[in-house]
Design an enzyme around this catalytic site. Structure first.
Site, short mmCIF file in Angstrom:
data_model
loop_
_atom_site.label_atom_id
_atom_site.label_comp_id
_atom_site.label_asym_id
_atom_site.label_seq_id
_atom_site.Cartn_x
_atom_site.Cartn_y
_atom_site.Cartn_z
N HIS A 265 1.38 0.97 15.84
CA HIS A 265 1.30 -0.20 16.73
C HIS A 265 2.52 -0.27 17.65
O HIS A 265 3.24 -1.27 17.68
CB HIS A 265 1.17 -1.49 15.90
CG HIS A 265 -0.11 -1.56 15.12
ND1 HIS A 265 -1.33 -1.78 15.71
CD2 HIS A 265 -0.38 -1.39 13.80
CE1 HIS A 265 -2.28 -1.76 14.79
NE2 HIS A 265 -1.73 -1.51 13.62
N LYS B 75 2.80 1.65 7.11
CA LYS B 75 3.26 0.83 8.23
C LYS B 75 4.29 1.57 9.08
O LYS B 75 4.88 2.56 8.64
CB LYS B 75 3.92 -0.46 7.69
CG LYS B 75 2.97 -1.39 7.00
CD LYS B 75 1.79 -1.78 7.86
CE LYS B 75 2.13 -2.87 8.84
NZ LYS B 75 0.91 -3.35 9.54
N ARG C 208 0.84 -1.20 0.00
CA ARG C 208 0.00 0.00 0.00
C ARG C 208 0.88 1.25 0.00
O ARG C 208 2.09 1.18 0.16
CB ARG C 208 -0.92 0.00 1.24
CG ARG C 208 -1.98 -1.06 1.19
CD ARG C 208 -2.71 -1.20 2.51
NE ARG C 208 -1.85 -1.74 3.54
CZ ARG C 208 -2.20 -1.89 4.82
NH1 ARG C 208 -3.42 -1.54 5.21
NH2 ARG C 208 -1.37 -2.41 5.70
N GLU D 78 -4.00 3.90 14.18
CA GLU D 78 -4.85 2.94 14.91
C GLU D 78 -5.40 3.50 16.22
O GLU D 78 -6.28 2.88 16.82
CB GLU D 78 -4.09 1.62 15.16
CG GLU D 78 -2.98 1.68 16.19
CD GLU D 78 -1.66 2.21 15.65
OE1 GLU D 78 -1.60 2.62 14.48
OE2 GLU D 78 -0.67 2.23 16.41
N TYR E 228 0.24 3.91 10.49
CA TYR E 228 -0.01 2.87 11.49
C TYR E 228 1.29 2.67 12.25
O TYR E 228 2.34 2.47 11.62
CB TYR E 228 -0.39 1.53 10.84
CG TYR E 228 -1.78 1.45 10.27
CD1 TYR E 228 -2.90 1.60 11.09
CD2 TYR E 228 -1.99 1.16 8.92
CE1 TYR E 228 -4.19 1.50 10.56
CE2 TYR E 228 -3.28 1.07 8.40
CZ TYR E 228 -4.37 1.24 9.23
OH TYR E 228 -5.63 1.14 8.72
N ASP F 168 -5.25 -11.63 14.16
CA ASP F 168 -4.29 -10.60 14.59
C ASP F 168 -4.44 -10.30 16.08
O ASP F 168 -3.58 -9.66 16.67
CB ASP F 168 -4.43 -9.32 13.75
CG ASP F 168 -5.80 -8.69 13.83
OD1 ASP F 168 -6.75 -9.39 14.25
OD2 ASP F 168 -5.92 -7.51 13.50
N1 LIG Z 1 -6.67 -10.58 9.59
C1 LIG Z 1 -6.78 -9.36 9.11
O1 LIG Z 1 -6.21 -9.03 8.08
C2 LIG Z 1 -7.68 -8.36 9.79
C3 LIG Z 1 -8.06 -7.19 9.14
C4 LIG Z 1 -8.93 -6.32 9.79
C5 LIG Z 1 -9.40 -6.64 11.07
N2 LIG Z 1 -8.98 -7.77 11.68
C6 LIG Z 1 -9.44 -8.17 13.02
O2 LIG Z 1 -10.76 -8.68 12.98
C7 LIG Z 1 -11.31 -8.61 14.31
C8 LIG Z 1 -12.72 -8.03 14.28
O3 LIG Z 1 -12.64 -6.66 13.92
P1 LIG Z 1 -13.94 -5.72 13.86
O4 LIG Z 1 -13.45 -4.42 13.31
O5 LIG Z 1 -15.06 -6.43 13.18
O6 LIG Z 1 -14.28 -5.56 15.41
P2 LIG Z 1 -15.67 -5.00 16.01
O7 LIG Z 1 -15.33 -4.45 17.36
O8 LIG Z 1 -16.34 -4.11 15.03
O9 LIG Z 1 -16.57 -6.30 16.17
C9 LIG Z 1 -16.30 -7.32 17.11
C10 LIG Z 1 -17.60 -8.02 17.46
O10 LIG Z 1 -17.26 -9.16 18.25
C11 LIG Z 1 -18.34 -9.33 19.18
N3 LIG Z 1 -17.95 -10.23 20.26
C12 LIG Z 1 -17.17 -9.97 21.34
N4 LIG Z 1 -17.11 -11.06 22.12
C13 LIG Z 1 -17.86 -12.03 21.53
C14 LIG Z 1 -18.21 -13.37 21.87
N5 LIG Z 1 -17.75 -13.96 22.97
N6 LIG Z 1 -19.01 -14.04 21.02
C15 LIG Z 1 -19.47 -13.48 19.88
N7 LIG Z 1 -19.19 -12.20 19.53
C16 LIG Z 1 -18.40 -11.50 20.35
C17 LIG Z 1 -18.62 -7.89 19.63
O11 LIG Z 1 -19.89 -7.80 20.26
C18 LIG Z 1 -18.56 -7.14 18.29
O12 LIG Z 1 -19.81 -7.06 17.67
C19 LIG Z 1 -10.31 -7.78 15.10
O13 LIG Z 1 -9.48 -8.62 15.85
C20 LIG Z 1 -9.51 -7.07 14.04
O14 LIG Z 1 -8.22 -6.69 14.50
C21 LIG Z 1 -8.13 -8.63 11.07
#
Ligand SMILES: NC(=O)c1ccc[n+]([C@@H]2O[C@H](COP(=O)([O-])OP(=O)(O)OC[C@H]3O[C@@H](n4cnc5c(N)ncnc54)[C@H](O)[C@@H]3O)[C@@H](O)[C@H]2O)c1
Length: 371
Positions: free
Chosen positions: A96, A75, A15, A118, A94, A270
């Site tokens: 971190h 980054k 990016r 972030e 970002y 992550d």
């Molecule tokens: N792998 C990647 O490339 C990548 C990219 C972007 C985001 N992410 C990750 O994805 C994850 C989700 O991000 P988001 O922006 O959707 O977060 P968010 O805060 O918008 O949503 C999280 C949801 O999880 C729910 N939750 C919490 N505990 C729970 C449980 N025990 N059971 C069921 N649901 C539960 C919450 O109520 C909330 O609705 C984060 O860890 C984020 O860092 C990863």
């Protein structure tokens, strides 16, 4: 202000911090933009597109860092970039920093002004510069899962949407936040039978409304999870407890009960992942199999689509870039408490509570240094 856009040098980062559209807007506002050659190449923005927008293309990263009042990146800087740090330079990226004490030291020693994407908040208290990446990862998760469900990719050979006379696949989405909602949109769009599980009943009510009853919603508890994992062809992990490791909602025993050739895409990897058998993977070896279940756990999924990711990221970051260039850092931060939450270091002082607590260092609230 002179704004610098270096080429990202971190492994697998394609990016870029500002697009040609951003360059045009900055130049129209009277600023100068230095773009390192090839900075936008992998995002689909060759040098000439920047040049046509008014940027000066520079061959040397040191020159970009050295001449700019603000550097806009994607980054956190890595070791070869430390030499470019200098007093008063604004770095917007970002960062971190919490797990990176060495970088924190270097930024503090050099008395840099660092604003981390972030930790910036908007007026609703959400994290507007993280949201676009969750939107992308959520939408991508279903696309990736659909590919792995194909026989050639090790999956059970099932088409997500089915065809007339053949039922669709069953997709289960854990977490109904940004990732989960975007995953649900794509899964339903492709015709899959889609169930979403969350602990937040109000969120389930909203989703029921948004998707007009087409999405099955379930309260998150181990009974429902056990049932859903057994039934699912594709599981998407998208739970988040802010600031904490993700809860392991899907246990090893539940994975063992899943259908042979089913697929898990644990987007929450992550934060440690919400599936017990998940471990972080990279694009060079994105998937592995446990108990005949394919696992995909890439930690930076948006990196697969740098063109979309750069546009989505810069749509969110650019208004801040323009304000920082226009007002200068002190005034821009004073005018926007949400941007101030993004301030991690100010000329030798650590200004972010979370980073300070993780590294057990002293810190001063941003208001104290900006006064
Ligand atoms: N792998 C990647 O490339 C990548 C990219 C972007 C985001 N992410 C990750 O994805 C994850 C989700 O991000 P988001 O922006 O959707 O977060 P968010 O805060 O918008 O949503 C999280 C949801 O999880 C729910 N939750 C919490 N505990 C729970 C449980 N025990 N059971 C069921 N649901 C539960 C919450 O109520 C909330 O609705 C984060 O860890 C984020 O860092 C990863």
């Amino acid at each position: 202000m002179i704004v610098g856009v270096p080429r990202e040098i971190k492994d697998h980062e394609s990016r870029v911090g500002i697009t040609p559209a951003g360059v045009k807007a900055l130049c129209e506002a009277g600023h100068t933009v230095l773009v390192e050659t090839q900075a936008g190449e992998e995002s689909g923005f060759p040098d000439e597109t920047y040049q046509n927008a008014g940027a000066e293309i520079v061959g040397d990263a040191g020159y970009v860092w050295g001449k700019s009042g603000m550097v806009v990146k994607v980054k956190e800087p890595i070791e070869p970039e430390y030499a470019y740090f200098r007093e008063g330079l604004v770095l917007f990226t970002y960062l971190h920093l919490a797990p990176l004490p060495e970088l924190t030291d270097k930024l503090l020693e050099a008395r840099m002004i660092c604003i981390a994407y972030e930790t910036v908040r908007d007026e609703r208290g959400t994290l507007p510069l993280l949201t676009p990446m969750s939107e992308i990862a959520g939408r991508m998760s279903v696309q990736v899962g659909a590919n792995y469900l194909e026989r050639e990719s090790g999956g059970r050979g099932i088409l997500l949407g089915g065809v007339p006379g053949v039922p669709p696949a069953h997709v289960a989405i854990l977490g109904g936040g940004i990732v989960g909602t975007n995953a649900a949109r794509i899964a339903l769009g492709l015709g899959a039978k889609t169930t979403l599980i969350d602990v937040n009943l109000n969120r389930l009510r909203e989703l029921d409304d948004i998707f007009n009853g087409r999405l099955y919603t379930l309260a998150s508890n181990s009974y429902n999870l056990e049932h859903v994992t057994r039934e699912s062809d594709l599981i998407i992990g998208g739970v988040l407890i802010p600031g904490a490791t993700a809860p392991k909602l899907v246990t090893r025993a539940m994975v063992a009960q899943m259908k042979k050739g089913a697929v898990i895409v644990d987007v929450a990897i992550d934060q440690g992942g919400c599936v017990e058998t998940a471990h972080p993977t990279t694009f060079s070896a994105p998937s592995y199999v446990v108990d005949d279940v394919v696992h995909y756990c890439v930690t930076n999924m948006p990196g697969a689509v740098p063109h979309t990711s750069t546009l989505a990221l810069t749509n969110a970051t650019f208004p801040y870039v323009l304000r920082l260039a226009h007002h200068g850092p002190r005034e821009a931060l004073k005018r926007d408490p949400g941007l101030t939450e993004g301030l991690n270091t100010w000329q030798g002082t650590l200004t972010h509570r979370g980073v300070a607590q993780s590294q057990q260092r002293p810190w001063t609230a941003a208001d104290g240094v900006l006064a």
